[in-house]
Design an enzyme around this catalytic site. Structure first.
Site, PDB file in Angstrom:
ATOM      1  N   ASP A  10       0.849  -1.205   0.000  1.00  0.00           N
ATOM      2  CA  ASP A  10       0.000   0.000   0.000  1.00  0.00           C
ATOM      3  C   ASP A  10       0.882   1.251   0.000  1.00  0.00           C
ATOM      4  OD1 ASP A  10       0.956  -0.390   2.626  1.00  0.00           O
ATOM      5  OD2 ASP A  10      -0.845   0.471   3.553  1.00  0.00           O
ATOM      6  N   ASP A  15       6.738   1.266   1.936  1.00  0.00           N
ATOM      7  CA  ASP A  15       6.434   0.289   0.878  1.00  0.00           C
ATOM      8  C   ASP A  15       7.268   0.620  -0.358  1.00  0.00           C
ATOM      9  OD1 ASP A  15       3.532  -1.015   1.783  1.00  0.00           O
ATOM     10  OD2 ASP A  15       3.771   1.050   2.399  1.00  0.00           O
ATOM     11  N   ASN A  39      -2.452   2.808   3.644  1.00  0.00           N
ATOM     12  CA  ASN A  39      -1.901   4.111   4.041  1.00  0.00           C
ATOM     13  C   ASN A  39      -2.694   5.257   3.425  1.00  0.00           C
ATOM     14  OD1 ASN A  39       0.279   3.242   5.650  1.00  0.00           O
ATOM     15  ND2 ASN A  39       1.453   2.734   3.819  1.00  0.00           N
ATOM     16  N   THR A 124       3.003  -6.016   2.751  1.00  0.00           N
ATOM     17  CA  THR A 124       3.428  -4.880   3.575  1.00  0.00           C
ATOM     18  C   THR A 124       2.294  -3.872   3.791  1.00  0.00           C
ATOM     19  OG1 THR A 124       4.283  -3.716   1.636  1.00  0.00           O
ATOM     20  CG2 THR A 124       5.841  -5.103   2.842  1.00  0.00           C
ATOM     21  N   PHE A 165      -0.494  -0.801  12.627  1.00  0.00           N
ATOM     22  CA  PHE A 165      -1.423  -0.296  11.598  1.00  0.00           C
ATOM     23  C   PHE A 165      -1.940  -1.371  10.638  1.00  0.00           C
ATOM     24  CE2 PHE A 165      -2.299   1.321   7.343  1.00  0.00           C
ATOM     25  CZ  PHE A 165      -3.368   2.171   7.623  1.00  0.00           C
ATOM     26  N   ASN A 166      -1.055  -2.196  10.067  1.00  0.00           N
ATOM     27  CA  ASN A 166      -1.512  -3.127   9.018  1.00  0.00           C
ATOM     28  C   ASN A 166      -2.525  -4.146   9.550  1.00  0.00           C
ATOM     29  OD1 ASN A 166       0.010  -1.930   7.032  1.00  0.00           O
ATOM     30  ND2 ASN A 166       1.773  -3.279   7.332  1.00  0.00           N
ATOM     31  N   HIS A 247       9.903   0.324   8.145  1.00  0.00           N
ATOM     32  CA  HIS A 247       9.258  -0.957   8.471  1.00  0.00           C
ATOM     33  C   HIS A 247       9.259  -1.986   7.334  1.00  0.00           C
ATOM     34  CE1 HIS A 247       7.468   1.143  11.946  1.00  0.00           C
ATOM     35  NE2 HIS A 247       7.029   2.055  11.124  1.00  0.00           N
ATOM     36  N   ASP A 248       8.635  -1.608   6.203  1.00  0.00           N
ATOM     37  CA  ASP A 248       8.364  -2.596   5.146  1.00  0.00           C
ATOM     38  C   ASP A 248       9.635  -3.129   4.490  1.00  0.00           C
ATOM     39  OD1 ASP A 248       5.710  -2.153   5.696  1.00  0.00           O
ATOM     40  OD2 ASP A 248       5.375  -0.815   4.000  1.00  0.00           O
TER      41      ASP A 248
HETATM   42  C1  BDR Z   1       3.120  -0.182   8.652  1.00  0.00           C
HETATM   43  O1  BDR Z   1       2.009   0.685   8.516  1.00  0.00           O
HETATM   44  C2  BDR Z   1       2.137   1.498   7.379  1.00  0.00           C
HETATM   45  O2  BDR Z   1       1.815   2.804   7.685  1.00  0.00           O
HETATM   46  C3  BDR Z   1       3.544   1.312   6.886  1.00  0.00           C
HETATM   47  O3  BDR Z   1       3.610   1.390   5.464  1.00  0.00           O
HETATM   48  C4  BDR Z   1       3.919  -0.058   7.372  1.00  0.00           C
HETATM   49  O4  BDR Z   1       3.521  -1.051   6.469  1.00  0.00           O
HETATM   50  C5  BDR Z   1       3.865   0.177   9.917  1.00  0.00           C
HETATM   51  O5  BDR Z   1       3.044  -0.002  11.020  1.00  0.00           O
HETATM   52 CA    CA Z   2       2.901  -0.521   4.193  1.00  0.00          CA
END
Ligand code: BDR
Ligand code: CA
Length: 319
Positions: A10, A15, A39, A124, A165-166, A247-248
């Site tokens: 996303d 990403d 996102n 991701t 979040f994901n 993160h991703d």
């Molecule tokens: C994840 O949430 C999204 O905002 C980022 O792209 C990442 O995949 C981090 O918590």
């Molecule tokens: Ca992401």
């Protein structure tokens, strides 16, 4: 033989940086990109994937659009973290080439079935496309070479105190994905908050010429920029205080370089109804019935040296 990665994402600042890694690593063959709303909304995540494909010149790789909404519940976004466009201040030309005419769910199923045991599926974003693919063709769980997500955590959240979040964006999908007949590699927040673009990292990345200035730095330092204007309220959730987390990128890196991670088996279950804990991953490291591998420690210098090396390959081609 390069590892074949199918990336469900996303984009999204991190990403996009993960896509850059998957595209640039000569030991990875990017076999497809599927998009999901997360996102930012699906039209925008798809536009961003298409724009990145043309900017980075991987035009032969299909981009297929998927779910715009979670399986149930409210549609969430993280515009406050990634900016209105999803790519912070990176300004890429509008893409010309079209999106694949298959739905992401069908694209995932067809790609996995076409190469049994060979596709490393990496997600991701919210897990909606993956859950729908499993629902339509449960056999993909046994046909992938591996399945890795960036998502979840075992000590904390970022979207809420409990949830990452994901997972928070589609807890019902995440639950289905963890309950499927495969082993999930859960690259969660506890791991990814170790991988931050610190001052020295940013300085080294800044030496990668046009690619750094047009893409890498706008993506990797957006939160820091947003912070200076006081706009970003989420920094503590996406940083360890020493730079923005990528993160991703860690999920793709785990496929290519598992040696950089120390991991533990665990049983992971997803809370999907809790009043304060919806989207929480409940991780039991003592379970005799693990369904996941959870990376817990990252070789941080090794990680950056790997990522910077790959980015420098792309930067040279881009000069
Ligand atoms: C994840 O949430 C999204 O905002 C980022 O792209 C990442 O995949 C981090 O918590
Ligand atoms: Ca992401």
């Amino acid at each position: 033989m390069p590892k074949k990665i199918l990336l469900d994402c996303d984009p999204g600042l991190d990403d996009a940086l993960a896509l850059l890694l998957a595209h640039g690593d000569p030991n990875i063959e990017l076999v497809g990109v599927t998009t999901v709303g997360g996102n930012v909304g699906l039209p925008q995540t798809t536009r961003n994937a298409l724009a990145l494909r043309e900017y980075l010149h991987f035009e032969k790789v299909a981009v297929a659009a998927g779910a715009s909404q979670p399986l149930s519940g409210e549609t969430r976004s993280a515009i406050q973290v990634h900016g209105e466009s999803g790519l912070g201040t990176a300004a890429l030309p509008e893409p010309i080439l079209a999106v694949d005419d298959r739905h992401a769910v069908d694209f995932i199923i067809e790609t996995v079935r076409a190469s049994p045991g060979a596709i490393h599926l990496v997600a991701t974003g919210p897990l909606t496309n993956i859950a729908l693919a499993l629902q339509k063709e449960p056999a993909i769980a046994r046909l992938v070479a591996s399945f890795t997500i960036m998502g979840g955590s075992f000590t904390r959240g970022n979207a809420t105190p409990a949830a990452e979040f994901n997972i928070y964006a589609d807890p019902a999908a995440a639950r289905m994905v963890f309950d499927a007949d495969w082993q999930v590699v859960m690259v969660g927040l506890d791991l990814t908050l170790q991988a931050t673009a610190t001052g020295p990292v940013v300085e080294r990345l800044g030496r990668l010429g046009v690619l750094a200035h047009e893409l890498i730095l706008p993506l990797a330092t957006f939160w820091a920029g947003a912070n200076q204007s006081g706009a970003n309220q989420f920094d503590a959730h996406n940083s360890n205080g020493h730079g923005q987390a990528v993160h991703d990128v860690c999920a793709v890196a785990h496929v290519a370089r598992p040696d950089l991670f120390a991991s533990r088996p665990a049983r992971v279950r997803v809370e999907s109804t809790g009043e304060f804990t919806s989207g929480m991953t409940v991780v039991d490291f003592d379970s005799p019935f693990p369904n996941a591998i959870v990376p817990v420690t990252l070789d941080v210098p090794g990680f950056w040296s790997y990522v910077e090396r790959v980015y420098s390959i792309v930067a040279e081609q881009h000069a």
